[in-house]
Design a protein around this motif. Structure first.
Motif, mmCIF file in Angstrom:
data_model
loop_
_atom_site.group_PDB
_atom_site.id
_atom_site.type_symbol
_atom_site.label_atom_id
_atom_site.label_comp_id
_atom_site.label_asym_id
_atom_site.label_seq_id
_atom_site.Cartn_x
_atom_site.Cartn_y
_atom_site.Cartn_z
ATOM 1 N N ALA A 194 0.851 -1.344 -0.033
ATOM 2 C CA ALA A 194 -0.020 -0.085 0.066
ATOM 3 C C ALA A 194 0.699 1.155 -0.033
ATOM 4 N N ASP A 195 0.874 2.053 -1.009
ATOM 5 C CA ASP A 195 1.592 3.304 -1.146
ATOM 6 C C ASP A 195 0.453 4.462 -0.610
ATOM 7 N N VAL A 196 0.960 5.117 0.444
ATOM 8 C CA VAL A 196 0.057 6.227 1.485
ATOM 9 C C VAL A 196 0.872 7.119 1.611
ATOM 10 N N HIS A 197 0.052 8.280 1.838
ATOM 11 C CA HIS A 197 0.573 9.523 2.233
ATOM 12 C C HIS A 197 1.476 9.368 3.493
ATOM 13 N N PRO A 198 2.515 10.053 4.011
ATOM 14 C CA PRO A 198 3.415 9.740 5.117
ATOM 15 C C PRO A 198 2.578 9.796 6.295
ATOM 16 N N LEU A 199 1.484 10.784 6.346
ATOM 17 C CA LEU A 199 0.598 10.883 7.680
ATOM 18 C C LEU A 199 -0.138 9.673 8.063
ATOM 19 N N VAL A 200 -0.432 8.843 7.025
ATOM 20 C CA VAL A 200 -0.957 7.606 7.289
ATOM 21 C C VAL A 200 -0.086 6.535 8.300
ATOM 22 N N LEU A 201 1.126 6.698 7.885
ATOM 23 C CA LEU A 201 2.159 5.767 8.901
ATOM 24 C C LEU A 201 2.405 6.694 10.191
ATOM 25 N N GLU A 202 2.439 7.783 10.111
ATOM 26 C CA GLU A 202 2.377 8.527 11.424
ATOM 27 C C GLU A 202 1.174 8.225 12.466
ATOM 28 N N LEU A 203 0.067 8.216 11.857
ATOM 29 C CA LEU A 203 -0.932 8.228 12.685
ATOM 30 C C LEU A 203 -1.618 6.955 12.911
ATOM 31 N N THR A 204 -1.380 6.081 11.880
ATOM 32 C CA THR A 204 -1.998 4.733 12.183
ATOM 33 C C THR A 204 -0.890 3.567 11.737
ATOM 34 N N GLY A 205 0.108 3.565 12.270
ATOM 35 C CA GLY A 205 1.341 2.888 11.881
ATOM 36 C C GLY A 205 1.411 1.428 12.881
ATOM 37 N N LYS A 206 0.456 1.443 13.604
ATOM 38 C CA LYS A 206 0.623 0.407 14.541
ATOM 39 C C LYS A 206 0.451 -1.152 13.666
ATOM 40 N N THR A 207 1.666 -1.902 13.657
ATOM 41 C CA THR A 207 1.472 -3.191 12.986
ATOM 42 C C THR A 207 0.892 -4.328 13.787
ATOM 43 N N ALA A 208 1.047 -4.447 15.017
ATOM 44 C CA ALA A 208 0.341 -5.502 15.823
ATOM 45 C C ALA A 208 -0.707 -4.912 16.740
ATOM 46 N N PRO A 209 -1.624 -4.443 16.512
ATOM 47 C CA PRO A 209 -2.515 -3.839 17.600
ATOM 48 C C PRO A 209 -3.028 -5.059 18.507
ATOM 49 N N ARG A 210 -3.228 -4.799 19.698
ATOM 50 C CA ARG A 210 -3.556 -5.635 21.074
ATOM 51 C C ARG A 210 -4.997 -5.623 20.989
ATOM 52 N N ASP A 245 -12.037 -9.756 19.289
ATOM 53 C CA ASP A 245 -11.810 -11.111 18.853
ATOM 54 C C ASP A 245 -11.405 -11.064 17.490
ATOM 55 N N VAL A 246 -11.895 -10.095 16.765
ATOM 56 C CA VAL A 246 -11.465 -10.006 15.323
ATOM 57 C C VAL A 246 -9.970 -9.648 15.485
ATOM 58 N N VAL A 247 -9.500 -8.581 16.003
ATOM 59 C CA VAL A 247 -8.245 -8.024 15.811
ATOM 60 C C VAL A 247 -7.191 -9.266 16.329
ATOM 61 N N LEU A 248 -7.616 -9.982 17.231
ATOM 62 C CA LEU A 248 -6.629 -11.293 17.519
ATOM 63 C C LEU A 248 -6.912 -12.607 16.575
ATOM 64 N N ASP A 249 -8.017 -12.536 15.755
ATOM 65 C CA ASP A 249 -8.005 -13.803 14.889
ATOM 66 C C ASP A 249 -7.087 -14.205 14.108
ATOM 67 N N LYS A 250 -6.668 -15.211 14.111
ATOM 68 C CA LYS A 250 -5.501 -15.845 13.385
ATOM 69 C C LYS A 250 -5.260 -15.399 12.039
ATOM 70 N N ARG A 251 -6.349 -15.460 11.174
ATOM 71 C CA ARG A 251 -6.585 -15.314 9.798
ATOM 72 C C ARG A 251 -6.330 -13.710 9.800
ATOM 73 N N VAL A 252 -6.558 -12.863 10.656
ATOM 74 C CA VAL A 252 -6.512 -11.511 10.330
ATOM 75 C C VAL A 252 -4.906 -11.010 10.596
ATOM 76 N N VAL A 253 -4.629 -11.739 11.844
ATOM 77 C CA VAL A 253 -3.119 -11.313 12.140
ATOM 78 C C VAL A 253 -2.316 -11.850 11.156
ATOM 79 N N ALA A 254 -2.395 -13.073 10.606
ATOM 80 C CA ALA A 254 -1.509 -13.578 9.453
ATOM 81 C C ALA A 254 -1.526 -12.529 8.373
ATOM 82 N N LEU A 255 -2.811 -12.069 8.104
ATOM 83 C CA LEU A 255 -2.840 -11.298 6.836
ATOM 84 C C LEU A 255 -2.375 -9.592 6.867
ATOM 85 N N ARG A 256 -2.496 -9.405 8.163
ATOM 86 C CA ARG A 256 -1.743 -7.994 8.681
ATOM 87 C C ARG A 256 -0.223 -8.131 8.352
ATOM 88 N N ALA A 257 0.358 -9.424 8.661
ATOM 89 C CA ALA A 257 1.730 -9.582 8.731
ATOM 90 C C ALA A 257 2.125 -9.410 7.136
#
Length: 448
Positions: A303-319, A349-361
């Motif tokens: 995903a090519d995005v504006h730099p602000l996207v990563l500044e504000l929403t750059g959490k790769t592994a939300p808990r 439960d969706v945030v921690l779902d294994k399929r979602v976690v795998a695709l986020r990675a």
């Protein structure tokens, strides 16, 4: 003179001054926030706040939307305000990323049942517009430096907007409105450090409460500086030390550009800079289904995005769900995997779902300064070497692709039906859409 100018404009504003597009925007803004308050009424943050503070509340006068409960006006403003923002699904003034309606509407809804007279829809709309215009104009005056240094601009301006709105409803004189503005301005609330926690939703709740307190005090003659916004040690100088455009913006009140018509509505309950990615991934989900490719075969998403996207929403592994609202990776993953990103897709439960976690990675976000903050380019690479691409110029919900009334209705129903039931949700929807024709806004208790 900004404080006095704002106060004088507030007093002079009448319903007949509002262009039809402004009234239409106000109805849509209220409709959207009403659904958000009901939808957020059962969130853990909202319930926790009620459990912690209800033992200390006064006589119940004011309805908590989405519940069978009432509380005193001060706590109603706070609790409804928290509910309005906890899903990050509320409106956004895109030029400042202020979420303007929550603090203003929650202060108004809290105080109306305490009055000895009914408040009509047109009167409510006039006060709502006054508050939203006030907070957005002062927000423009300090944007973006104020936000960049770490203030949550929704609540730092929201207290003032709420004070202006309630002062308008009280029909205060110019001097009293100036005091209310000052009393709100001195209650600066909201640090961006709190994003991803319950405290973020506390900000607009507290702003509604602070603004209500300010107007109530001013009504009784409690004083403040009458130069609270513009003085050397006043609000604008303190929260934006690099200079501001306060006088210029306040002078423009009602002169042709109305900020409420630049208010946008979220199709997805998360940081608005993620919306282009989600929008594109929802489209790509449909394309993968159309060509018969399983999402499990996706090897990588770039995903090519504006730099602000990563500044504000750059959490790769939300808990949890609140952190996921600040993860472009989660938004993209649920959009691609599930084809949707509603509040249900931000449950823990969706945030921690294994399929979602795998695709986020498998998501890679790349900052590209050539892109606007509301634009993105997506490339999905699948097993075997094939790929799909999608360029999003403007996401749904932007001013260029605004949500239709039908889409807003679907959003409202999705949030409310599980709480109010189908019949009551339908009645509530019709009542809110008919805002400008209501004779008594106190009837909100029986509707929402």
């Amino acid at each position: 003179m900004a404080t006095q100018t704002l106060a004088a404009w507030t007093v002079s504003l009448s319903y007949s001054d509002l262009p039809e597009e402004v009234i239409h925007a106000a109805v849509r803004s209220f409709y959207n926030i009403a659904g958000c308050i009901v939808g957020g009424s059962r969130h853990t943050a909202t319930i926790t706040a009620r459990n912690a503070l209800s033992p200390f509340s006064g006589p119940p006068t004011s309805h908590l939307l989405g519940t069978n409960t009432s509380t005193d006006a001060m706590h109603a403003a706070l609790f409804n305000g928290i509910a309005s923002h906890v899903h990050d699904y509320d409106d956004t003034h895109l030029d400042t990323i202020i979420h303007p309606t929550g603090p203003v509407a929650c202060a108004l809804l809290a105080i109306i049942p305490t009055l000895s007279r009914p408040v009509s829809g047109p009167e409510f709309i006039t006060a709502l517009v006054a508050g939203i215009e006030a907070e957005c104009k002062i927000g423009l005056a300090v944007w973006p430096a104020h936000y960049d240094v770490g203030w949550h601009i929704t609540s730092t301006t929201g207290s003032i907007g709420a004070a202006v709105a309630v002062a308008k409803l009280f029909a205060l004189e110019v001097g009293q409105v100036a005091y209310a503005i000052g009393l709100a301005a001195t209650q600066v609330t909201g640090l961006r450090e709190m994003f991803g926690s319950h405290a973020k939703s506390f900000h607009p709740g507290r702003a509604a409460q602070n603004g209500l307190i300010a107007a109530l005090l001013a009504r009784e003659g409690f004083t403040s500086s009458v130069e609270a916004l513009e003085a050397k040690r006043g609000w604008a100088s303190v929260v934006c030390s690099g200079g501001n455009r306060l006088e210029e913006e306040i002078a423009g009140l009602g002169s042709g550009r109305w900020e409420i018509v630049r208010n946008a509505f979220k199709p997805f309950p998360c940081g608005i800079v993620v919306h282009p990615v989600i929008d594109g991934c929802v489209w790509l989900h449909g394309e993968l289904e159309r060509v018969g490719v399983d999402v499990a075969d996706v090897e990588e998403v770039v995903a090519d995005v504006h730099p602000l996207v990563l500044e504000l929403t750059g959490k790769t592994a939300p808990r949890d769900g609140l952190e996921a609202k600040f993860s472009v990776y989660h938004g993209g993953a649920v959009g691609l995997l599930l084809g949707k990103a509603a509040p249900a897709q931000y449950e823990d439960d969706v945030v921690l779902d294994k399929r979602v976690v795998a695709l986020r990675a498998r998501f890679i976000a790349v900052a590209d300064e050539c892109l606007r903050a509301d634009e993105c380019h997506l490339v999905v690479k699948v097993r075997g070497g094939a790929s799909l691409e999608k360029h999003v110029d403007y996401a749904v919900g932007s001013l260029e692709r605004p949500m239709t009334n039908e889409q807003l209705t679907a959003k409202f129903v999705d949030q409310c039906v599980g709480i109010l039931g189908e019949e009551r949700t339908d009645k509530a929807s019709q009542w809110c859409w008919n805002l400008e024709h209501q004779a008594d806004m106190g009837r909100v208790e029986g509707m929402l």
